[in-house]
Write an enzyme that holds these catalytic residues in place. Structure first.
Site, short mmCIF file in Angstrom:
data_model
loop_
_atom_site.label_atom_id
_atom_site.label_comp_id
_atom_site.label_asym_id
_atom_site.label_seq_id
_atom_site.Cartn_x
_atom_site.Cartn_y
_atom_site.Cartn_z
N ASP A 154 0.88 -1.17 0.00
CA ASP A 154 0.00 0.00 0.00
C ASP A 154 0.91 1.22 0.00
O ASP A 154 1.87 1.28 0.78
CB ASP A 154 -0.89 -0.03 1.24
CG ASP A 154 -1.90 1.12 1.28
OD1 ASP A 154 -1.67 2.16 0.63
OD2 ASP A 154 -2.93 0.99 1.96
N CYS A 157 1.46 2.97 3.43
CA CYS A 157 1.93 2.15 4.55
C CYS A 157 3.38 2.51 4.92
O CYS A 157 4.26 2.47 4.06
CB CYS A 157 1.80 0.68 4.17
SG CYS A 157 2.83 -0.46 5.07
N CYS A 160 5.79 -0.30 4.37
CA CYS A 160 5.99 -0.49 2.93
C CYS A 160 6.99 0.52 2.38
O CYS A 160 7.81 0.20 1.52
CB CYS A 160 4.65 -0.34 2.18
SG CYS A 160 3.37 -1.52 2.68
N ARG A 184 -5.20 -0.77 1.84
CA ARG A 184 -5.70 -1.23 3.13
C ARG A 184 -7.08 -0.67 3.47
O ARG A 184 -7.85 -1.30 4.19
CB ARG A 184 -4.72 -0.84 4.23
CG ARG A 184 -3.36 -1.51 4.12
CD ARG A 184 -2.38 -0.92 5.12
NE ARG A 184 -2.17 0.50 4.90
CZ ARG A 184 -1.64 1.33 5.78
NH1 ARG A 184 -1.28 0.89 6.97
NH2 ARG A 184 -1.47 2.61 5.49
#
Length: 258
Positions: A154, A157, A160, A184
């Protein structure tokens, strides 16, 4: 005290390499997992299922759909007599053969060193599902590729983004990273729209780099597979990002801050 966990190149690299070696050892040992996600003995039983059983399975599928609004994509005998394993868009569940009881959980085999039978079924489902998305990943390919990992990501994120910052380090280790989309907030949020724009960009890598860096994503539209990748992630139990599928189909799940 701030105990935020940080994904490190050493941690992920070690897990990828270790898991790859373990998967090869298991293959040589002749693990009894067939490509349909059940053991060889279970597969043999499934091929000999009577017409009555097939009819019963259809009744179970219909009841799950009617009662829980879950679509069953596949159904088979589980390792536990009397339980059927059903794969849905929300993951793998178990239903009693009479359709009366619905079970959410994992099955472990006490006679096989606590083998996780549920994970074994999901492993093959992940690998076969990934095949359907060939050509739709955003890929960061290693020049001297040794391993390929698939990562549900994502763009908003934090973990991430930390993983993405270390992309060149992964590539230097021979690890190719393929991104799948997992917004998400679901398919109604801005993250979904932005991820569609990234996947629809002429230069997907640049768009991903910019998005992971916090830049505004220029709006674009096309027939991207973002929604389909998100649905696939849900069906195999992804509930957070980054969710990393290793070469043998096993998973490094997302890390939460504590």
């Amino acid at each position: 005290m701030n105990n935020v966990k940080i994904l490190s190149i050493g941690f992920i690299g070690m897990l990828v390499l270790t898991t790859f070696v373990v998967s090869v050892d298991r293959a040589i040992a002749g693990a009894d997992i067939e490509t349909n996600g059940v053991s060889a003995s279970t597969a043999s039983q499934s091929t000999s299922v009577s017409t009555d059983h097939a009819s019963n399975w259809q009744q179970v599928k219909n009841k799950v759909r009617r009662t829980l609004q879950l679509n069953v994509s596949s159904i088979a005998e589980s390792p536990v007599p009397g339980l059927l394993q059903v794969m849905t868009e929300r993951g793998l569940f178990y239903v009693s053969s009479d359709g009366r009881y619905f079970v959410q959980g994992r099955i472990f085999n006490l006679d096989a060193d606590m083998r996780n039978e549920t994970e074994a079924a999901l492993t093959s489902t992940r690998l076969s599902g990934l095949e359907e998305f060939k050509g739709t990943f955003i890929e960061y390919k290693a020049d001297k590729e040794k391993y390929v990992v698939n990562v549900f990501t994502d763009i908003t994120c934090g973990y991430c983004r930390k993983l993405h910052e270390q992309m060149s380090d992964y590539n230097d280790l021979g690890i190719t990273v393929r991104y799948l989309a997992f917004p998400r907030a679901g398919l109604d949020g801005q993250s979904y729209k932005d991820m569609v724009s990234v996947w629809c960009s002429e230069n997907q890598q640049k768009a991903m780099n910019d998005a992971k860096g916090g830049a505004q994503v220029p709006a674009k539209s096309c027939n991207a597979k973002v929604a389909e990748q998100y649905a696939f992630g849900q069906s195999i139990g992804v509930n957070g990002t980054p969710n990393i599928i290793l070469p043998d189909g096993s998973v490094i799940p997302w890390l939460s801050a504590s």
